[in-house]
Design a protein around this motif. Sequence first.
Motif, PDB file in Angstrom:
ATOM      1  N   SER A   1       0.929  -1.466  -0.297  1.00 47.53           N
ATOM      2  CA  SER A   1      -0.098   0.612  -0.123  1.00 47.53           C
ATOM      3  C   SER A   1       1.036   1.365  -0.556  1.00 47.53           C
ATOM      4  N   ILE A   2       0.018   2.745  -0.852  1.00 48.32           N
ATOM      5  CA  ILE A   2       0.650   4.198   0.243  1.00 48.32           C
ATOM      6  C   ILE A   2       0.084   4.728   0.169  1.00 48.32           C
ATOM      7  N   PHE A   3       0.773   5.269   1.273  1.00 51.90           N
ATOM      8  CA  PHE A   3       0.754   6.567   2.295  1.00 51.90           C
ATOM      9  C   PHE A   3       1.563   7.688   1.515  1.00 51.90           C
ATOM     10  N   ARG A   4       0.321   8.610   1.208  1.00 51.22           N
ATOM     11  CA  ARG A   4       0.896  10.027   0.269  1.00 51.22           C
ATOM     12  C   ARG A   4       0.577  11.315   0.647  1.00 51.22           C
ATOM     13  N   TYR A   5       1.528  12.183   0.647  1.00 53.38           N
ATOM     14  CA  TYR A   5       1.147  13.284   1.071  1.00 53.38           C
ATOM     15  C   TYR A   5       0.108  14.036   1.989  1.00 53.38           C
ATOM     16  N   SER A   6       0.024  13.088   3.214  1.00 54.89           N
ATOM     17  CA  SER A   6      -0.363  14.154   4.291  1.00 54.89           C
ATOM     18  C   SER A   6       0.057  15.029   4.234  1.00 54.89           C
ATOM     19  N   ALA A   7      -0.363  15.927   5.244  1.00 51.93           N
ATOM     20  CA  ALA A   7       0.126  17.448   5.617  1.00 51.93           C
ATOM     21  C   ALA A   7       0.838  16.968   7.439  1.00 51.93           C
ATOM     22  N   GLN A   8       0.799  15.751   7.918  1.00 47.72           N
ATOM     23  CA  GLN A   8       1.601  15.332   9.206  1.00 47.72           C
ATOM     24  C   GLN A   8       2.358  14.004   8.735  1.00 47.72           C
ATOM     25  N   HIS A   9       2.069  13.277   9.206  1.00 48.42           N
ATOM     26  CA  HIS A   9       2.960  11.718   9.222  1.00 48.42           C
ATOM     27  C   HIS A   9       1.757  10.740   8.262  1.00 48.42           C
ATOM     28  N   GLY A  10       2.748  10.178   7.711  1.00 55.70           N
ATOM     29  CA  GLY A  10       2.296   8.846   6.483  1.00 55.70           C
ATOM     30  C   GLY A  10       1.093   8.116   6.954  1.00 55.70           C
ATOM     31  N   LEU A  11       1.442   7.114   8.405  1.00 52.66           N
ATOM     32  CA  LEU A  11       1.130   6.356   9.519  1.00 52.66           C
ATOM     33  C   LEU A  11       1.213   6.665  10.959  1.00 52.66           C
ATOM     34  N   TYR A  12       0.441   6.535  11.917  1.00 47.12           N
ATOM     35  CA  TYR A  12       0.523   7.146  13.123  1.00 47.12           C
ATOM     36  C   TYR A  12      -0.031   6.135  13.682  1.00 47.12           C
TER      37      TYR A  12
END
Length: 277
Positions: free
Chosen positions: A151-162
Amino acid sequence: TAIPGVFCLAFFIGIYLWRDAAASPIATTIDSNIVADTVWTSAGSPYVVTGFVDVVDGVTLTIEAGVEVIVQSGSLRIVGELYAEGTPTQPITFTGPTSQPGSWRGLYVVGDPGQRARITLEHAILEYGGAMSINASNLTMSWTDATIRHSIFRYSAQHGLYSDDGSRVELFENAFIHNTAAALVIEEMEQDPRLEKLAATGNGSDAIAVYGYQEIGRDGYTWEHPGLPFVIEDGIWVLKNGVLTIDPGVELRFASGADLRIWGQINAIGAATQPIT
């Protein structure tokens, strides 16, 4: 008597409108809690969330391959279970109303010590989240059992994953791209997260930020090589009778004021091509 020119014009307008409708599927609006097992189908996509929507305890939301979920306002929170398995050619997308970091809060998965939430993601894209909370991300979890692959986590204003209190996570071959802060954050490494073949680029920190004092007790802990460096923000304490094993290739970076304290045992045996740093 029909006028041929008018008939032709009306015919082509009709064809244009039909094609436009076919190209723009009607959205399915979600504005209330999900209180029974539910499937979001590709035929119903996109699903547009317009309220504060919970998948309640004991309920499973299943999302089919190719579905797009747009959180236009409010939030989508999983208290029960989410099962979202896409494919390489038909990923499942969780996004906001605009292609701007922070255009929605991000997906929240929230259990408690007595009843853990559950999430399974495969070939999913989570993007443009991270609004509101200081610990916000595209995916924020507490007291959750999570399995996330490809999976892809992108363009968050803060963290990708918490990953917060008490979560048990398995992350395999996931990518973290252009998130404003850390690629991902793990609050409690003692829960023994399984982190393998992770990649990060263009984030505020292309690393795994580890917050809180990580206490390694008699059960021991093996720090595996996930493909990214760890940034220790507070400290690691190996307690009496505790054993910390660090695999070859692992890189530990300590923030200012963070420390490693050993009352028990540490095993850190690298290799010529994979030193421990």
